[in-house]
Design a protein around this motif. Structure first.
Motif, PDB file in Angstrom:
ATOM      1  N   ALA A  73       0.780   1.599 -12.341  1.00  0.00           N
ATOM      2  CA  ALA A  73      -0.684   1.602 -12.477  1.00  0.00           C
ATOM      3  C   ALA A  73      -1.199   0.244 -12.938  1.00  0.00           C
ATOM      4  O   ALA A  73      -2.299  -0.181 -12.559  1.00  0.00           O
ATOM      5  N   TRP A  74      -0.417  -0.471 -13.749  1.00  0.00           N
ATOM      6  CA  TRP A  74      -0.830  -1.797 -14.222  1.00  0.00           C
ATOM      7  C   TRP A  74      -0.810  -2.831 -13.105  1.00  0.00           C
ATOM      8  O   TRP A  74      -1.533  -3.816 -13.147  1.00  0.00           O
ATOM      9  N   THR A  75       0.067  -2.626 -12.122  1.00  0.00           N
ATOM     10  CA  THR A  75       0.234  -3.666 -11.102  1.00  0.00           C
ATOM     11  C   THR A  75      -0.441  -3.317  -9.779  1.00  0.00           C
ATOM     12  O   THR A  75      -0.612  -4.189  -8.937  1.00  0.00           O
ATOM     13  N   ASP A  76      -0.813  -2.058  -9.595  1.00  0.00           N
ATOM     14  CA  ASP A  76      -1.371  -1.626  -8.312  1.00  0.00           C
ATOM     15  C   ASP A  76      -2.695  -0.883  -8.560  1.00  0.00           C
ATOM     16  O   ASP A  76      -2.695   0.293  -8.918  1.00  0.00           O
ATOM     17  N   PRO A  77      -3.812  -1.581  -8.384  1.00  0.00           N
ATOM     18  CA  PRO A  77      -5.124  -0.976  -8.694  1.00  0.00           C
ATOM     19  C   PRO A  77      -5.391   0.319  -7.896  1.00  0.00           C
ATOM     20  O   PRO A  77      -6.010   1.242  -8.423  1.00  0.00           O
ATOM     21  N   ASP A  78      -4.926   0.362  -6.652  1.00  0.00           N
ATOM     22  CA  ASP A  78      -5.143   1.580  -5.853  1.00  0.00           C
ATOM     23  C   ASP A  78      -4.374   2.745  -6.466  1.00  0.00           C
ATOM     24  O   ASP A  78      -4.871   3.875  -6.519  1.00  0.00           O
TER      25      ASP A  78
END
Lengths: 124, 212
Positions: B69-74
């Motif tokens: 979740a921290w690295t992939d906004p989608d």
């Protein structure tokens, strides 16, 4: 100093690191897994399970058990026994007879030999 | 009938006598035998489940979810909209993970999870709950005095941060999405997952700062 602070006299929290063992004793693991498997098999719903478990937790509180979380699986086991009996999966005399037989077998089996139930007490 | 309890004496001249087993352990054996003999339980399935919880299910699963979740906004968006589904994308699902709600910490809001009834907890992402989560003091104090509890865990929240306490139950279980620590730009998902402790996903800790 405020005498009205309700949290002030509550006990401190027991600590536990993330790397500690999941179960402290083998029986805790077995009790845990039995409840999960019976629920998966549809013998009771998880909501029913939570009702029984929280009733045991509440009963411990009623008795004045400080309940620091270390007796959690004792509540778990008591809930499972009650649910098994209430759902008609077994009876109290059956459980009492088996507990007696397992205790006898454990006490009398020489070290190094597998413990087996040889003598069986009738459940009535 | 009388069952020998722990600590009672045994005849010293009888060498086939062992220490009396604990009453509790014998109750578990009784249940196991009863249910197995009635065909309601498969002992191999019990062993398999225990092994799974001892080795494969634990807070490292949740840490993977957070790092993603921290690295992939989608992914973060999907996680906040439908926690159960987004968590299942990473392969974590099953008992006590059916109805997951992910609550996000921000600069203005800190979330913390409790189960006041017993110990409802998101097993697929966090494993089984720690002792303190199951204890009466935590169950009571997380509601009465959450800031005091956080202080005991070493977390001092500024007064202007809103503290939300979520009470899990049989139907809904919460996972806290901690704030990504400063100074972690450019870190890989694996490195980030190392910063995510169990307690940070319960909300009694913040994610760790990067070393150095």
């Amino acid at each position: 100093m405020s005498d009205a602070d309700p949290a002030r006299d509550l006990p401190r929290l027991p600590w536990e690191s993330e790397d500690g063992p999941v179960f402290r004793e083998p029986w805790e693991a077995t009790a845990f897994a039995m409840a999960v498997r019976l629920s998966e098999a549809g013998k009771f719903t998880w909501t029913e399970w939570v009702e029984y478990l929280s009733a045991e937790v509440a009963a411990a509180k009623e008795r004045g058990d400080p309940d620091l979380g270390d007796r959690y699986y004792e509540h778990w086991l008591a809930a499972l026994e009650r649910l098994v009996i209430d759902k008609g999966l077994g009876t109290e005399p059956e459980l009492a007879a088996l507990k007696h037989d397992w205790t006898e077998a454990t006490v009398h089996t020489p070290h190094g030999q597998p413990i087996e139930l040889k003598k069986r007490t009738p459940a009535d | 009938m009388t069952i020998a309890n722990e600590g009672s004496s045994i005849m010293a001249d009888d060498h086939t006598h062992n220490e009396p087993p604990s009453d509790t352990a014998m109750r578990v054996k009784a249940l196991e035998t009863l249910l197995t003999e009635k065909g309601l339980l498969d002992p191999a399935a019990i062993d398999a489940l225990v092994e799974t919880y001892e080795t494969r299910i634990g807070p490292r699963n949740g840490a993977r979810v957070v790092a993603r979740a921290w690295t992939d906004p989608d992914y973060r968006q999907r996680l906040l909209e439908d926690g159960t589904k987004a968590i299942a994308e990473l392969g974590f699902s099953g008992v006590q993970g059916e109805d997951m709600v992910v609550v996000e910490n921000t600069g203005d809001v800190h979330n913390m999870v409790v189960c006041t009834l017993c110990s409802c907890y998101p097993w697929p992402t966090l494993g089984l709950p720690p002792i303190w989560f199951k204890s009466a003091p935590y169950r009571a104090r997380a509601v009465i005095d959450p800031r005091g509890v956080l202080k005991e865990f070493g977390v001092e929240l500024s007064e202007d941060v809103e503290l939300r306490v979520w009470d899990s139950n049989a139907e809904l279980r919460y996972l806290v999405l901690p704030q990504r620590p400063a100074g972690t730009e450019g870190m890989s998902e694996d490195e980030l997952a190392e910063l995510v402790s169990r307690d940070s996903m319960i909300g009694t800790a913040l994610a760790d700062a990067p070393a150095g």
